[in-house]
Design an enzyme around this catalytic site. Structure first.
Site, PDB file in Angstrom:
ATOM      1  N   GLU A 166       0.729  -1.269   0.178  1.00  0.00           N
ATOM      2  CA  GLU A 166      -0.059   0.234   0.095  1.00  0.00           C
ATOM      3  C   GLU A 166       0.844   1.220   0.026  1.00  0.00           C
ATOM      4  O   GLU A 166       2.131   1.283   0.041  1.00  0.00           O
ATOM      5  CB  GLU A 166      -1.022   0.009   1.162  1.00  0.00           C
ATOM      6  CG  GLU A 166      -0.250  -0.274   2.458  1.00  0.00           C
ATOM      7  CD  GLU A 166      -1.248  -0.711   3.634  1.00  0.00           C
ATOM      8  OE1 GLU A 166      -2.029  -1.643   3.247  1.00  0.00           O
ATOM      9  OE2 GLU A 166      -0.893  -0.196   4.701  1.00  0.00           O
ATOM     10  N   LYS A 211       3.513  -5.430   3.836  1.00  0.00           N
ATOM     11  CA  LYS A 211       3.260  -6.284   4.945  1.00  0.00           C
ATOM     12  C   LYS A 211       2.890  -7.604   4.484  1.00  0.00           C
ATOM     13  O   LYS A 211       2.301  -7.953   3.605  1.00  0.00           O
ATOM     14  CB  LYS A 211       1.997  -5.671   5.555  1.00  0.00           C
ATOM     15  CG  LYS A 211       2.089  -4.389   6.302  1.00  0.00           C
ATOM     16  CD  LYS A 211       0.872  -4.150   6.733  1.00  0.00           C
ATOM     17  CE  LYS A 211       0.914  -2.318   7.486  1.00  0.00           C
ATOM     18  NZ  LYS A 211      -0.482  -1.530   7.413  1.00  0.00           N
ATOM     19  N   LYS A 238       2.556   4.778   1.341  1.00  0.00           N
ATOM     20  CA  LYS A 238       2.851   5.410   2.695  1.00  0.00           C
ATOM     21  C   LYS A 238       2.493   6.732   2.616  1.00  0.00           C
ATOM     22  O   LYS A 238       3.346   7.735   2.005  1.00  0.00           O
ATOM     23  CB  LYS A 238       4.316   5.200   2.814  1.00  0.00           C
ATOM     24  CG  LYS A 238       4.959   5.461   4.347  1.00  0.00           C
ATOM     25  CD  LYS A 238       6.354   5.200   4.604  1.00  0.00           C
ATOM     26  CE  LYS A 238       6.505   5.407   5.937  1.00  0.00           C
ATOM     27  NZ  LYS A 238       5.837   6.606   6.667  1.00  0.00           N
TER      28      LYS A 238
END
EC number: 6.5.1.2
Length: 681
Positions: free
Chosen positions: A120, A297, A122
DNA sequence: GCACCTCGAGGTCT
DNA sequence: CTCGAGGTGC
């Protein structure tokens, strides 16, 4: 639209409920889906109608009503909030190799490849935690230091994309949503245009404008900043099943009506990560908000759990940051600054240049060697950037543009403040002024350190005041602070009666403190906050610390030869002893005395260091530790040359290997019991 | 060798 | 607030 409007005169409660639902639905379409479906004018009409009903019948106001977004109560300050689940930071990577290494470490630990990652953006904003109880927004808190943040509920309530009530039927009993508050570029432009018109100072960048917005005491001001929000993480969850992966968590968030950024993906292995990074880099300038990188992640929750944490960052996540923006400017001079410990730090003075969202005029050069390494000379054109987009840094010089008269930096031999000799010990990187407390610079820093928030916390004793107090020789040591009178203070420059009284009160208030704060405040080299705590815990009160020998100090957690020596030197110095005595004279500084100092450890294992590893057959780790400590042993966490015994149980790991390598005797539980009874195992 | 701590520093906003 | 260098402990 859902349902038919009901005449408000007849059923105000139902009408209000319908209006609320309709307005929130329109908000959601506008701010979360980015698909407006209700003209602004119409929204305003409905909004005013709801306001009218609520004014007439205040008992109909609900906390999730859109009218509550405009900002109600003005706060007087921000209350601390402890996060039930800490808000962690992320480890950073910059180069491709960092990312490959990260993936390899993860794959090695998990024992399979390729690993699945959720990727995703930042966002360049502020991390925040939102609490929903039974689906109703009840609290928002900033990240703070990760463990404790500040409550900013009323300010966050004004952010239109944040649902005040979660959608769907199966909302959890309690949910802490983690995400980022940010300001879109277009809103930033608008705000700055307004600032310009009002002839107010413009904001340097969207991030700071957003940060300032959250810290407004009046939520109405926050509402004007037009902040946005994206959810990307989770803290506490009660009354619902934790989604099995990060991507499914975000999908669930979407169902709950939370804004989730669409620029996300799930990829395999390092190649997938690097591809996502490359693609994002291309899109970066076209995005409506600032980002400073991407975040990876490990997607599966059970795999995340397996990887665990290192100190304050999860091992299963990595922030891949874009290279910092750079700019060229002139190096005008290299000055040196004198720190609290006498450290002489060269600082670059630059022609101001706007880079990475701020104007940079100074940059630390750390030390003499650093200046040489970078081959920077005064007069050079240098490359400047903000490391981690925060700290200004001189990257290097453009050699082609070096003027003939460029001068090399020479470390002064005498302190620019007090004239004492500057000394650099053979194995140290830092040069130091030898003047000690004779040096006004060091004395000022020592006083500042003494008064700072984490030490005695004397509110209002800032740099300027300290300068005056020291320059006019009114205050020489911290102890002198407690002899200042209001009259004396009010004679200072630009110090009216009011501020003099305030400072006096702060000093009075600071008299009541704690032992760790006091120890830290003394400013002993190598004794920071955490060492001060360890010392206080180990000894309980000040006297035994002052009386302790180097050997006794070494028994304290995390105190090694260097720290012990530094402490002992400081406390043996007559001048320091005098200041400490003055500080704790009656009516001066006090703190609650801890438990009586534990007696010097004695018992069969006095002075021995033991390390526990693995699972013992009958004893819990805690019990074993207690028994060993009762016998005078120090129970350490890892094996070193200083370890006397390792007690190993089942499934002992690297510590056992290390012990064998170092030839440290290894015992089992039986052997430990024998040892405790004084036998040779 | 790794994790942690100490120390120093700069810029923006309140 | 945040980062980075250097140092310390184990």
């Amino acid at each position: 639209m859902h349902g038919a409007p009901i005449a408000s005169a007849e059923r105000p409660a139902e009408r209000a409920a319908w209006l609320r639902a309709e307005l929130e639905r329109a908000n959601y379409a506008y701010y979360v889906l980015d698909q407006p479906d209700l003209p602004d004018a119409e929204y305003d009409v409905l909004f005013k109608e709801l306001q009218q009903i609520e004014t007439d019948q205040p008992e109909l106001i609900t906390p999730d009503s859109p009218t509550q977004r405009v900002g109600g109560q003005v706060a007087t300050g921000f209350q601390p909030v402890t996060h039930d689940v800490p808000m962690l930071s992320l480890n950073n990577g910059f180069a491709d190799e960092d990312i490959i290494a990260f993936d390899k470490r993860v794959a090695d630990t998990l024992g399979h490849t390729p690993v699945e990652y959720a990727c995703e953006l930042k966002f360049d904003g502020l991390a925040i935690s939102l609490r929903y109880d039974d689906g109703i927004f009840v609290q928002a808190a900033t990240r703070g230091d990760g463990a404790t943040g500040e409550e900013v509920t009323e300010n966050v309530r004004t952010i239109r994309s944040i649902p005040l009530k979660l959608k769907g039927k199966n909302v959890p009993k309690r949910l802490d949503v983690r995400g980022e508050v940010l300001m879109f570029k277009r809103d930033f432009e608008k705000i700055n245009a307004r600032q310009r018109e009002a002839e107010q100072r413009e904001f340097a960048n969207p991030r700071n404008a957003a940060a300032g917005g959250l810290r407004q005491l009046d939520p109405k001001m926050t509402a004007q900043r037009q902040l946005s929000f994206f959810a990307y993480g989770i803290g506490m969850l009660q009354g619902a099943e934790m989604p099995p992966s990060h991507s499914s968590l975000l999908d669930w968030y979407k169902e709950l009506g939370l804004p989730v950024n669409a620029e996300r993906g799930v990829v395999q292995g390092a190649e997938g990560l690097l591809e996502f990074f490359r693609k994002t880099g291309e899109q970066r300038d076209g995005l409506p908000y600032d980002i400073d990188g991407v975040v990876y992640k490990v997607n599966q929750r059970d795999e995340q759990d397996k990887l665990g944490f290192v100190s304050r960052a999860p091992r299963f996540a990595l922030a891949h940051k874009f290279p910092a923006q750079e700019a060229l400017t002139q190096l005008l001079a290299i000055d040196v600054q004198v720190g609290r410990t006498g450290a002489i730090t060269p600082v670059a003075r630059l022609t101001p240049v706007f880079v990475g969202g701020a104007t940079v005029t100074n940059a630390t050069l750390h030390n003499e060697d650093e200046v040489r390494r970078k081959d920077i000379r005064i007069g050079d054109t240098v490359i400047v950037r903000r490391a981690g987009d925060v700290i200004p840094e001189v990257v290097g010089a453009i050699l082609d543009r070096r003027p003939d008269d460029a001068r090399e930096f020479v470390m002064p031999t005498e302190c620019p403040v007090c004239g004492s000799k500057i000394e650099r010990l053979p194995d140290e990187a830092i040069a130091r002024c030898t003047g000690g407390l004779i040096c006004p610079a060091q004395r000022k820093q020592a006083l500042w350190h003494f008064a700072q928030r984490r030490a005695l916390d004397i509110d209002g004793l800032g740099e300027k005041i300290i300068d005056q107090l020291v320059d006019e020789n009114i205050v020489r040591t911290p102890a002198d602070l407690f002899n200042l009178g209001v009259r004396q203070l009010s004679e200072l420059d630009r110090f009216a009666d009011k501020s003099a009284q305030n400072l006096y009160d702060s000093i009075e208030k600071a008299k009541q403190t704690t032992l760790p704060r006091f120890l830290y405040a003394l400013g002993i080299r190598h004794v920071g906050e955490s060492t001060a705590k360890d010392l206080a815990k180990h000894f309980g009160s000040l006297d035994p610390i002052m009386a302790a020998s180097v050997e006794e100090l070494l028994e304290v957690n995390d105190v090694g030869p260097v720290v012990a020596e530094s402490l002992h030197n400081f406390l043996s110095e007559e001048h320091n002893q005098m200041v400490i005595e003055q500080l704790r004279a009656p009516g001066k500084v006090t703190w609650p005395e801890g438990p009586p100092a534990p007696k010097a450890p004695q018992g069969v294992l006095a002075g021995k260091t033991v390390v526990l590893t693995g699972t013992l057959p009958t004893l819990s780790r805690e019990d074993a530790k207690e028994m060993l400590e009762a016998a005078g042993a120090k129970v350490a966490g890892s094996v070193s040359k200083k370890t006397d015994y390792v007690v190993a149980g089942a499934e002992a790991g690297s510590k056992l290997v290390k012990a064998e390598e170092l030839g440290v005797p290894v015992l089992d539980e039986e052997g430990m019991r024998k040892l405790l009874e004084g036998e040779t195992p």
